[in-house]
Enzyme design. Structure first.
Site, short mmCIF file in Angstrom:
data_model
loop_
_atom_site.label_atom_id
_atom_site.label_comp_id
_atom_site.label_asym_id
_atom_site.label_seq_id
_atom_site.Cartn_x
_atom_site.Cartn_y
_atom_site.Cartn_z
N LYS A 50 0.82 -1.20 0.00
CA LYS A 50 0.00 0.00 0.00
C LYS A 50 0.87 1.26 0.00
O LYS A 50 0.66 2.19 -0.78
CB LYS A 50 -0.86 -0.01 1.27
CG LYS A 50 -2.20 0.64 1.13
CD LYS A 50 -3.06 0.14 2.27
CE LYS A 50 -4.19 1.05 2.59
NZ LYS A 50 -4.91 0.59 3.79
N CYS A 78 29.29 14.91 37.64
CA CYS A 78 29.33 16.37 37.59
C CYS A 78 28.69 16.96 38.84
O CYS A 78 29.33 17.01 39.88
CB CYS A 78 28.69 16.89 36.31
SG CYS A 78 29.23 18.57 35.94
N LEU A 79 27.42 17.35 38.79
CA LEU A 79 26.75 17.84 39.99
C LEU A 79 26.86 16.78 41.09
O LEU A 79 26.95 17.11 42.28
CB LEU A 79 25.27 18.12 39.67
CG LEU A 79 24.46 18.71 40.81
CD1 LEU A 79 24.87 20.14 41.09
CD2 LEU A 79 22.97 18.63 40.51
N HIS A 100 31.61 14.38 32.63
CA HIS A 100 30.46 13.53 32.30
C HIS A 100 30.91 12.25 31.59
O HIS A 100 30.91 12.20 30.36
CB HIS A 100 29.49 14.29 31.39
CG HIS A 100 28.74 15.38 32.07
ND1 HIS A 100 27.58 15.17 32.79
CD2 HIS A 100 29.01 16.70 32.18
CE1 HIS A 100 27.16 16.32 33.29
NE2 HIS A 100 28.01 17.27 32.93
N GLU A 147 29.38 9.55 31.18
CA GLU A 147 28.30 8.89 30.44
C GLU A 147 28.34 9.21 28.95
O GLU A 147 27.89 8.43 28.12
CB GLU A 147 26.94 9.25 31.04
CG GLU A 147 26.45 10.70 30.85
CD GLU A 147 26.96 11.68 31.91
OE1 GLU A 147 27.93 11.35 32.62
OE2 GLU A 147 26.37 12.78 32.02
N1 GLN Z 1 25.41 23.04 38.10
C1 GLN Z 1 26.72 22.51 38.28
C2 GLN Z 1 27.79 23.41 37.66
O1 GLN Z 1 27.48 24.26 36.88
C3 GLN Z 1 26.83 21.10 37.72
C4 GLN Z 1 26.75 21.06 36.24
C5 GLN Z 1 26.45 19.69 35.71
O2 GLN Z 1 26.05 18.78 36.43
N2 GLN Z 1 26.62 19.52 34.43
O3 GLN Z 1 28.95 23.28 37.97
#
Ligand code: GLN
Length: 533
Positions: A227, A385-386, A510, A512
């Protein structure tokens, strides 16, 4: 054209709906072409007026993916990197804002002196030139156009790829259109009409698609391909149905089984060898093993309404589990509900805790409480990171510095253990001004960090404004943590770990983003291995 061989183009557009897997389709095409030994590049064009994705809200738009050279991009670049196992550059992300900024700067500089500057040809030429430059040196360049065809804001991109195809020769281009087949419960069938209209819309803009990918949530009946072929004028061989897969990583195999790799290489007159997909098949086998044992990970986060926000984190956790023939059960824990008093009852049942990246005040206290609990209970913890910043605050508070904080949350804290980076203090513009992209990190001998990496120096991707305050570093040992990853000059803390703990590891970068489905990142691998033990 010079004597060099002509780069071939695969353009991927979408119709009917956005968010039905155009990015995965583009990445999968990249995968099957790369598995044939071709040198492939890929690029995402987004019709937003933003200059990059750094200023978009992740709750609405999903994760911001960072390239090694520090571009803040759309999360589709993450799919591309994972499916194709390549590292992309800034040039692989093109947003309208970037093009318009360039055209306007050129106009002011006098590049178009005497001319009326217009969308066609000036903006479209700028887009086409950018694409051609990014393609340079590759056998095949894949270009995904964000949004759906017909969107007002995407028209200049569609026109640009039409013009580019004319310039390089239609025989050097394949147009892939990704459409959606809605399911009508009442009649129990998949409807093809919206897909037919979507193809017509594309044709109306001067592009005749060569390949049609039709996504659906239900298994289509056999007559659907006939189709679609009849109404769209696309050969049956070049139409592939993609009902929901068990895992997104199955899509390259579905495309290959359907012969799409052959269709594309033939249309482009590329001499193709057999694809090497054995390792990918094994990966899909592990990813879909329903009988594999499971580890349970609690991700303490905000943005709970959008799965895409922590895309790379989830994919990295899965990859680490699959590498061990496990599955991972990810539970989202709303950071705003976690307190020091209830952390144990909210987190006791998970095998390990992840605190991913984030910005702004919301949920920070809950993340700190989760890290405090992980330190005290010796529950495995991975901070991203954070998550590192929260880990440092947690250690300080557990050691009695109860007002310790990041100035992101409390600018007036008496103990700013996390501070604004020195060179960030005088920056006023918000776009593209964080510490971005790859930086080296030196790992301390004998540390957990060094053990998981099996290496003493690594390069990882960053995106942050705040950092560990060096005035507190001589107290770390007293708090039970150690800065075992540092910038080569020792000035920046890049990783911390808890001293007497089975696995409490966090990074300012990061990890990941560098993980691959079949090559999990060492930090994730180390974390998941600890959970299994
Ligand atoms: N807010 C935090 C900073 O600016 C962590 C940033 C994040 O996790 N990418 O350093």
């Amino acid at each position: 054209m010079s004597g060099k061989s002509q780069t071939k183009y695969v353009f991927v557009t979408g119709g009917v709906l956005s968010g039905v897997g155009k990015g995965i389709s583009a990445a999968s095409i990249g995968n099957i072409l790369k598995s044939r030994g071709f040198k492939v590049n890929i690029q995402k064009c987004d019709p937003y007026l933003n200059v990059d994705a750094g200023t978009l809200n992740p709750g609405e738009h999903g994760e911001c993916f960072v390239t090694v050279d520090g571009a803040e991009t759309d999360l589709d670049l993450g799919h591309y990197e994972r499916f194709m196992d390549i590292e992309l550059k800034q040039s692989s992300s093109l947003m309208s804002g970037k093009v318009l900024q360039q055209v306007i700067n050129d106009e002011r500089a006098g590049k178009y002196l005497g001319k009326t500057v217009q969308i066609i040809p000036h903006v479209t030429t700028a887009i086409a030139e950018n694409i051609a430059e990014t393609a340079n040196g590759f056998d095949v360049h894949i270009v995904e156009i964000g949004g759906t065809v017909g969107d007002y804001e995407g028209l200049s991109f569609i026109e640009a790829i039409r013009e580019l195809a004319m310039k390089v020769g239609r025989q050097n281009c394949v147009f892939v259109h990704v459409v959606y087949l809605p399911y009508l419960g009442a009649s129990g069938e998949l409807k093809t009409k919206p897909a037919q209209n979507a193809v017509r819309e594309l044709r109306g803009l001067g592009i005749v698609p060569d390949v049609l990918i039709a996504r659906s949530e239900k298994e289509p009946t056999d007559d659907v391909v006939q189709k679609l072929s009849l109404f769209s004028g696309i050969e049956e061989d070049a139409i592939v149905l993609l009902p929901n897969a068990r895992t997104i990583y199955e899509v390259p195999l579905t495309l290959e089984n359907r012969g799409i790799g052959r269709v594309i290489t033939q249309k482009l007159s590329l001499k193709s060898s057999k694809p090497h997909l054995k390792a990918w098949q094994d990966l899909v086998g592990r990813a879909t093993d329903e009988y594999a044992p499971v580890v349970k990970v609690g991700v303490v986060a905000k943005y709970l309404n959008n799965q895409d926000t922590y895309m790379s984190v989830f994919e990295a956790l899965k990859a680490a589990a699959w590498a061990n023939n496990y599955q991972v059960d990810i539970e989202w824990i709303d950071a705003e509900n976690v307190t020091e008093a209830n952390a144990e009852s909210m987190l006791k049942h998970v095998d390990g805790i992840v605190v991913p990246g984030g910005f702004g005040k919301r949920g920070l206290e809950g993340k700190i409480a989760a890290a405090q609990y992980a330190l005290k209970s010796k529950k495995p913890y991975l901070g991203l990171c954070l998550g590192l910043q929260m880990g440092v605050i947690a250690a300080a508070r557990n050691a009695g510095l109860t007002k310790a904080n990041t100035i992101e949350l409390d600018p007036n804290t008496p103990d700013p253990v996390i501070n604004m980076m020195e060179d960030q203090k005088y920056i006023e513009k918000m776009g593209g001004t964080m510490r971005l992209g790859n930086y080296p990190c030196h790992l301390t001998k004998g540390s957990l960090a060094r053990r998981v990496y099996g290496n003493d120096e690594v390069q990882e991707r960053h995106r942050h404004r705040y950092e560990c305050n060096n005035n507190y570093r001589d107290q770390y040992e007293k708090w039970g943590i150690s800065a075992t990853g540092q910038s080569p000059d020792g000035n920046l803390v890049e990783m911390i770990e808890a001293i007497d703990h089975p696995f409490f590891l966090a990074s300012q970068f990061h990890p990941e983003l560098a993980s691959r489905p079949n090559k999990p990142h060492p930090m994730f691998l180390g974390f998941v291995k600890t959970l299994i033990k």
